[in-house]
Design an enzyme around this catalytic site. Structure first.
Site, PDB file in Angstrom:
ATOM      1  N   LYS A   9       6.557 -19.242  24.665  1.00  0.00           N
ATOM      2  CA  LYS A   9       7.411 -18.065  24.490  1.00  0.00           C
ATOM      3  C   LYS A   9       8.102 -17.798  25.825  1.00  0.00           C
ATOM      4  O   LYS A   9       7.583 -18.138  26.888  1.00  0.00           O
ATOM      5  CB  LYS A   9       6.573 -16.828  24.139  1.00  0.00           C
ATOM      6  N   LYS A  50      15.993 -21.115  22.892  1.00  0.00           N
ATOM      7  CA  LYS A  50      15.310 -21.476  21.650  1.00  0.00           C
ATOM      8  C   LYS A  50      15.769 -22.867  21.283  1.00  0.00           C
ATOM      9  O   LYS A  50      16.963 -23.095  21.027  1.00  0.00           O
ATOM     10  CB  LYS A  50      15.649 -20.487  20.536  1.00  0.00           C
ATOM     11  N   ARG A  71       0.801  -1.218   0.000  1.00  0.00           N
ATOM     12  CA  ARG A  71       0.000   0.000   0.000  1.00  0.00           C
ATOM     13  C   ARG A  71       0.834   1.269   0.000  1.00  0.00           C
ATOM     14  O   ARG A  71       0.392   2.319  -0.395  1.00  0.00           O
ATOM     15  CB  ARG A  71      -0.814  -0.005   1.287  1.00  0.00           C
ATOM     16  N   LYS A 104       0.070 -19.465   7.089  1.00  0.00           N
ATOM     17  CA  LYS A 104      -0.693 -19.850   8.274  1.00  0.00           C
ATOM     18  C   LYS A 104      -0.793 -18.649   9.202  1.00  0.00           C
ATOM     19  O   LYS A 104       0.039 -17.760   9.081  1.00  0.00           O
ATOM     20  CB  LYS A 104      -0.037 -21.037   8.987  1.00  0.00           C
ATOM     21  N   HIS A 109       5.875 -23.269   7.792  1.00  0.00           N
ATOM     22  CA  HIS A 109       7.309 -23.165   7.486  1.00  0.00           C
ATOM     23  C   HIS A 109       8.136 -24.245   8.180  1.00  0.00           C
ATOM     24  O   HIS A 109       9.255 -24.528   7.767  1.00  0.00           O
ATOM     25  CB  HIS A 109       7.847 -21.757   7.751  1.00  0.00           C
ATOM     26  N   ASP A 153      -1.197 -20.319  17.266  1.00  0.00           N
ATOM     27  CA  ASP A 153       0.026 -19.862  16.601  1.00  0.00           C
ATOM     28  C   ASP A 153       0.987 -21.021  16.337  1.00  0.00           C
ATOM     29  O   ASP A 153       1.691 -21.029  15.327  1.00  0.00           O
ATOM     30  CB  ASP A 153       0.703 -18.809  17.495  1.00  0.00           C
ATOM     31  N   ASP A 173      -3.931  -0.921  -3.181  1.00  0.00           N
ATOM     32  CA  ASP A 173      -4.754  -1.370  -2.060  1.00  0.00           C
ATOM     33  C   ASP A 173      -5.457  -2.640  -2.538  1.00  0.00           C
ATOM     34  O   ASP A 173      -6.096  -2.631  -3.592  1.00  0.00           O
ATOM     35  CB  ASP A 173      -5.762  -0.271  -1.685  1.00  0.00           C
ATOM     36  N   PHE A 174      -5.346  -3.707  -1.767  1.00  0.00           N
ATOM     37  CA  PHE A 174      -5.844  -5.006  -2.255  1.00  0.00           C
ATOM     38  C   PHE A 174      -7.361  -5.031  -2.434  1.00  0.00           C
ATOM     39  O   PHE A 174      -7.904  -5.945  -3.037  1.00  0.00           O
ATOM     40  CB  PHE A 174      -5.421  -6.144  -1.315  1.00  0.00           C
ATOM     41  N   HIS A 190       2.447 -26.046  13.444  1.00  0.00           N
ATOM     42  CA  HIS A 190       3.793 -26.640  13.506  1.00  0.00           C
ATOM     43  C   HIS A 190       3.853 -27.915  14.359  1.00  0.00           C
ATOM     44  O   HIS A 190       4.411 -28.929  13.951  1.00  0.00           O
ATOM     45  CB  HIS A 190       4.799 -25.632  14.067  1.00  0.00           C
TER      46      HIS A 190
HETATM   47  N1  LIG Z   1       5.811 -12.427  10.269  1.00  0.00           N
HETATM   48  C1  LIG Z   1       6.058 -13.711  10.457  1.00  0.00           C
HETATM   49  O1  LIG Z   1       7.129 -14.130  10.939  1.00  0.00           O
HETATM   50  C2  LIG Z   1       5.040 -14.720  10.068  1.00  0.00           C
HETATM   51  C3  LIG Z   1       3.884 -14.351   9.407  1.00  0.00           C
HETATM   52  N2  LIG Z   1       2.977 -15.307   9.014  1.00  0.00           N
HETATM   53  C4  LIG Z   1       1.780 -14.929   8.271  1.00  0.00           C
HETATM   54  O2  LIG Z   1       2.158 -14.208   7.114  1.00  0.00           O
HETATM   55  C5  LIG Z   1       1.199 -13.222   6.791  1.00  0.00           C
HETATM   56  C6  LIG Z   1       1.885 -11.860   6.770  1.00  0.00           C
HETATM   57  O3  LIG Z   1       2.400 -11.612   8.058  1.00  0.00           O
HETATM   58  P1  LIG Z   1       3.264 -10.329   8.402  1.00  0.00           P
HETATM   59  O4  LIG Z   1       4.193 -10.013   7.309  1.00  0.00           O
HETATM   60  O5  LIG Z   1       3.807 -10.548   9.756  1.00  0.00           O
HETATM   61  O6  LIG Z   1       2.125  -9.204   8.486  1.00  0.00           O
HETATM   62  P2  LIG Z   1       2.320  -7.633   8.393  1.00  0.00           P
HETATM   63  O7  LIG Z   1       1.137  -7.055   9.064  1.00  0.00           O
HETATM   64  O8  LIG Z   1       3.665  -7.232   8.828  1.00  0.00           O
HETATM   65  O9  LIG Z   1       2.236  -7.361   6.823  1.00  0.00           O
HETATM   66  C7  LIG Z   1       1.024  -7.429   6.110  1.00  0.00           C
HETATM   67  C8  LIG Z   1       1.211  -6.843   4.740  1.00  0.00           C
HETATM   68  O10 LIG Z   1      -0.046  -6.815   4.070  1.00  0.00           O
HETATM   69  C9  LIG Z   1      -0.271  -5.472   3.629  1.00  0.00           C
HETATM   70  N3  LIG Z   1      -1.716  -5.189   3.599  1.00  0.00           N
HETATM   71  C10 LIG Z   1      -2.669  -5.515   4.492  1.00  0.00           C
HETATM   72  N4  LIG Z   1      -3.859  -5.090   4.063  1.00  0.00           N
HETATM   73  C11 LIG Z   1      -3.645  -4.486   2.871  1.00  0.00           C
HETATM   74  C12 LIG Z   1      -4.479  -3.844   1.914  1.00  0.00           C
HETATM   75  N5  LIG Z   1      -5.809  -3.726   2.080  1.00  0.00           N
HETATM   76  N6  LIG Z   1      -3.914  -3.352   0.804  1.00  0.00           N
HETATM   77  C13 LIG Z   1      -2.583  -3.425   0.598  1.00  0.00           C
HETATM   78  N7  LIG Z   1      -1.745  -3.995   1.466  1.00  0.00           N
HETATM   79  C14 LIG Z   1      -2.279  -4.514   2.575  1.00  0.00           C
HETATM   80  C15 LIG Z   1       0.454  -4.619   4.618  1.00  0.00           C
HETATM   81  O11 LIG Z   1       0.670  -3.337   4.091  1.00  0.00           O
HETATM   82  P3  LIG Z   1       0.808  -2.061   5.052  1.00  0.00           P
HETATM   83  O12 LIG Z   1       2.218  -2.144   5.551  1.00  0.00           O
HETATM   84  O13 LIG Z   1       0.559  -0.924   4.159  1.00  0.00           O
HETATM   85  O14 LIG Z   1      -0.230  -2.226   6.133  1.00  0.00           O
HETATM   86  C16 LIG Z   1       1.736  -5.432   4.759  1.00  0.00           C
HETATM   87  O15 LIG Z   1       2.557  -5.260   3.630  1.00  0.00           O
HETATM   88  C17 LIG Z   1       0.111 -13.341   7.848  1.00  0.00           C
HETATM   89  O16 LIG Z   1      -0.890 -14.196   7.356  1.00  0.00           O
HETATM   90  C18 LIG Z   1       0.836 -14.001   9.021  1.00  0.00           C
HETATM   91  O17 LIG Z   1      -0.048 -14.706   9.854  1.00  0.00           O
HETATM   92  C19 LIG Z   1       3.196 -16.636   9.261  1.00  0.00           C
HETATM   93  C20 LIG Z   1       4.327 -17.058   9.927  1.00  0.00           C
HETATM   94  C21 LIG Z   1       5.321 -16.140  10.410  1.00  0.00           C
HETATM   95  O1  LIG Z   2       4.963 -19.427  12.882  1.00  0.00           O
HETATM   96  C1  LIG Z   2       5.557 -19.002  13.860  1.00  0.00           C
HETATM   97  O2  LIG Z   2       6.792 -19.510  14.125  1.00  0.00           O
HETATM   98  C2  LIG Z   2       7.703 -18.781  14.924  1.00  0.00           C
HETATM   99  C3  LIG Z   2       8.783 -19.777  15.330  1.00  0.00           C
HETATM  100  O3  LIG Z   2       9.424 -20.248  14.193  1.00  0.00           O
HETATM  101  P1  LIG Z   2      10.978 -20.688  14.214  1.00  0.00           P
HETATM  102  O4  LIG Z   2      11.259 -21.090  12.826  1.00  0.00           O
HETATM  103  O5  LIG Z   2      11.739 -19.467  14.654  1.00  0.00           O
HETATM  104  O6  LIG Z   2      11.082 -21.795  15.200  1.00  0.00           O
HETATM  105  C4  LIG Z   2       7.026 -18.161  16.122  1.00  0.00           C
HETATM  106  O7  LIG Z   2       7.931 -17.317  16.794  1.00  0.00           O
HETATM  107  C5  LIG Z   2       5.835 -17.345  15.679  1.00  0.00           C
HETATM  108  O8  LIG Z   2       5.146 -16.872  16.838  1.00  0.00           O
HETATM  109  C6  LIG Z   2       4.894 -18.177  14.851  1.00  0.00           C
HETATM  110  O9  LIG Z   2       3.905 -17.338  14.275  1.00  0.00           O
END
Ligand SMILES: NC(=O)C1=CN([C@@H]2O[C@H](COP(=O)(O)OP(=O)(O)OC[C@H]3O[C@@H](n4cnc5c(N)ncnc54)[C@H](OP(=O)(O)O)[C@@H]3O)[C@@H](O)[C@H]2O)C=CC1
Ligand SMILES: O=C1O[C@H](COP(=O)(O)O)[C@@H](O)[C@H](O)[C@H]1O
EC number: 1.1.1.49
Length: 490
Positions: free
Chosen positions: A338, A343, A49, A146, A176, A233, A92-93, A238
């Site tokens: 946590k 770890k 976005r 997930k 993952h 989570d 915007d999605f 996992h």
């Molecule tokens: N982060 C992690 O380590 C992990 C994440 N996940 C999963 O991965 C997915 C992403 O997680 P994460 O990266 O942490 O989430 P974030 O909230 O950090 O990122 C979400 C992204 O989606 C964008 N977004 C959301 N709504 C819209 C919209 N309407 N239009 C355009 N862009 C939009 C956000 O943009 P903007 O910045 O503009 O809001 C951002 O780029 C989730 O499903 C999460 O559960 C799974 C395992 C681990």
């Molecule tokens: O999916 C998730 O995994 C991480 C832990 O992953 P790891 O590869 O570092 O063992 C966890 O911290 C997070 O809460 C969860 O969303």
């Protein structure tokens, strides 16, 4: 056989500004490029976005890669080449018309991969808008993260939305943990070694332990985590995947559906945990202040952005039982949390003692062989066996020692690829065997939902544990009641 790049891919990365994309996906793609596994005309469209452009994105990406990638693995020429594959699209999605430009970006000869690194509520929206924008082919591969939903019902809604647009064979649902080399190794360990195959059941195994411990806390993810809790989570995905890989019957081959069919059978055979079983089978905890890596850390309720009244769990220990022939009477003790002391993820297979014991009765406690599978860190495994203690004065005294395999030492591997490298690579190759099928997700939710419902109905708050400890003492009591203890390497 050395891996070769697959055909050229066009990767549309939705949510490119998010934590997952920045911390995991871009570094993984860089590593694939460094390994020569991206075809020369593969490209990435980073979609988010925020108001930026391709030049600014490339500059920021290059700087971040230099910071994230360990020095010996950072090659400035490769990094420069990699970022020049990336373009930026502000979108915007929810803006259906905005998707019209996507079809122009695509090279029709390239394999289209749509990666939704976004909140799950966006999966259906993106899928429908791609279809409306004419950017939806029979060959498209779609990657979703997930957790799929919050419970069985919401996961069905999301899966239905995806199924409206894509066939199951086009969907790559990420867990993952399945991308970790040591987790894939469970398949090799079990099905390439007849030694273990013949011992892998209730005749020979007394119980199994699975621990996935994290020393970190919530790290700015309170908003997401508080809605999920440790059971959604980590356990729903996992930990249940690990349990399936340990418990499943041998698949007839390595195809995605053969493996996934066997995992589903395990999930279906998980014994329900009814309200009257909860006290004995499940422990739910939340961390209070304490220490982590020698430093004082706040409790969960004092983390940034916290709601002080939250009763979300940051720790779960439970006893799972599998109602089938192979595992009858063999508990699987599972714990994850946590702010635990370290770890560390490991699986311990506890074998039953020999049927007739002829050695010193004082040493009988040593008599169970154990297979310790270290998933992370110090990846490898150890088989604890008994030998005679050496020396004239020792008689037939026993001692326990490991047959040890540390992957980095034995195989001289220079680096273990991150899970996302493996998963992206398999998506490019079109292999679904490391991805989760819809029925797996749904059976896992069905089992986890009943536990969450029981918690909700009982109104009992989580038990507190100090950060830096191994969770509430009740988790030790849970396993001690069965005359066992959590494994500690001494
Ligand atoms: N982060 C992690 O380590 C992990 C994440 N996940 C999963 O991965 C997915 C992403 O997680 P994460 O990266 O942490 O989430 P974030 O909230 O950090 O990122 C979400 C992204 O989606 C964008 N977004 C959301 N709504 C819209 C919209 N309407 N239009 C355009 N862009 C939009 C956000 O943009 P903007 O910045 O503009 O809001 C951002 O780029 C989730 O499903 C999460 O559960 C799974 C395992 C681990
Ligand atoms: O999916 C998730 O995994 C991480 C832990 O992953 P790891 O590869 O570092 O063992 C966890 O911290 C997070 O809460 C969860 O969303």
């Amino acid at each position: 056989m050395v891996d070769q790049p697959v055909c050229a891919c066009d990767l549309m990365l939705f949510g490119a500004s998010g934590d997952l994309a920045q911390r995991k996906l871009f570094p993984a793609l860089y590593q694939l490029d460094r390994a020569g596994l991206l075809a020369s005309d593969s490209r990435v469209l980073a979609i988010a976005r925020r108001d930026t452009d391709t030049a600014a994105l490339r500059k920021a990406l290059l700087a971040r890669l230099e910071e994230q990638i360990p020095e010996p693995e950072f090659d400035a020429t490769v990094a420069q080449g990699f970022v020049s594959r990336v373009e930026y699209l502000e979108l915007d999605f929810t803006d259906t018309d905005g998707f019209l430009v996507l079809n122009d970006w695509r090279h029709p000869g390239n394999q289209l991969i749509v990666y939704m690194a976004t909140p799950p509520s966006m999966y259906g929206v993106i899928a429908r808008n791609l279809r409306a924008g004419g950017c939806c082919t029979e060959r498209t591969r779609v990657v979703v993260e997930k957790p799929i939903g919050h419970d069985l019902e919401s996961s069905k809604v999301i899966n239905d939305e995806l199924a409206e647009v894509y066939r199951e064979s086009q969907l790559f649902r990420i867990d993952h943990y399945l991308g970790k080399e040591t987790v894939q190794n469970l398949i090799a360990l079990r099905f390439a070694n007849n030694l273990f195959a013949s011992q892998w059941d209730q005749n020979h195994i007394s119980h199994v332990e699975i621990t996935v411990a994290e020393s970190m806390g919530i790290e700015g993810r309170w908003g997401y985590f508080d809605q999920a809790g440790q059971i959604r989570d980590m356990i729903q995905n996992h930990l249940l995947q690990l349990l399936c890989l340990i418990a499943m019957d041998p698949p007839s081959d390595l195809s995605a559906d053969s493996i996934r069919d066997e995992k589903v059978k395990v999930l279906k055979a998980l014994k329900r945990i009814t309200p009257d079983m909860m006290a004995e089978y499940v422990v739910r905890g939340q961390y209070t202040s304490g220490t982590s890596e020698g430093k004082p850390v706040p409790g969960y309720l004092d983390e940034e952005g916290a709601n002080k009244a939250s009763e979300t769990e940051t720790f779960v220990a439970l006893k799972a039982e599998i109602d089938n022939w192979r595992w009858s009477g063999v508990p699987f003790y599972i714990r994850t949390g946590k702010r635990l002391p370290e770890k560390m993820s490991q699986i311990i297979i506890h074998f039953k003692p020999a049927p007739h014991y002829i050695f010193d009765p004082d040493q009988k406690h040593l008599a169970n062989n154990k297979l310790i599978i270290r998933l992370q860190p110090d990846e490898g495994m150890a088989l604890k066996i008994l030998t005679k203690d050496q020396g004239l004065d020792k008689g037939m005294r026993l001692r326990q020692g490991p047959l040890e395999l540390t992957f980095s030492e034995t195989f001289d591997t220079d680096r273990i690829p991150d899970a996302y490298e493996r998963l992206l690579w398999e998506i490019m190759r079109g292999n679904q065997y490391l991805f989760v099928r819809r029925d797996e997700v749904e059976h896992a939710w069905r089992w986890v939902d009943q536990i969450i419902r029981n918690w909700h109905d009982s109104g009992e708050p989580p038990k507190r544990y100090a950060a830096g400890t191994w969770g509430p003492v009740a988790s030790i009591a849970m396993i001690t009641r069965d005359g066992r203890s959590w494994y500690e390497d001494v």
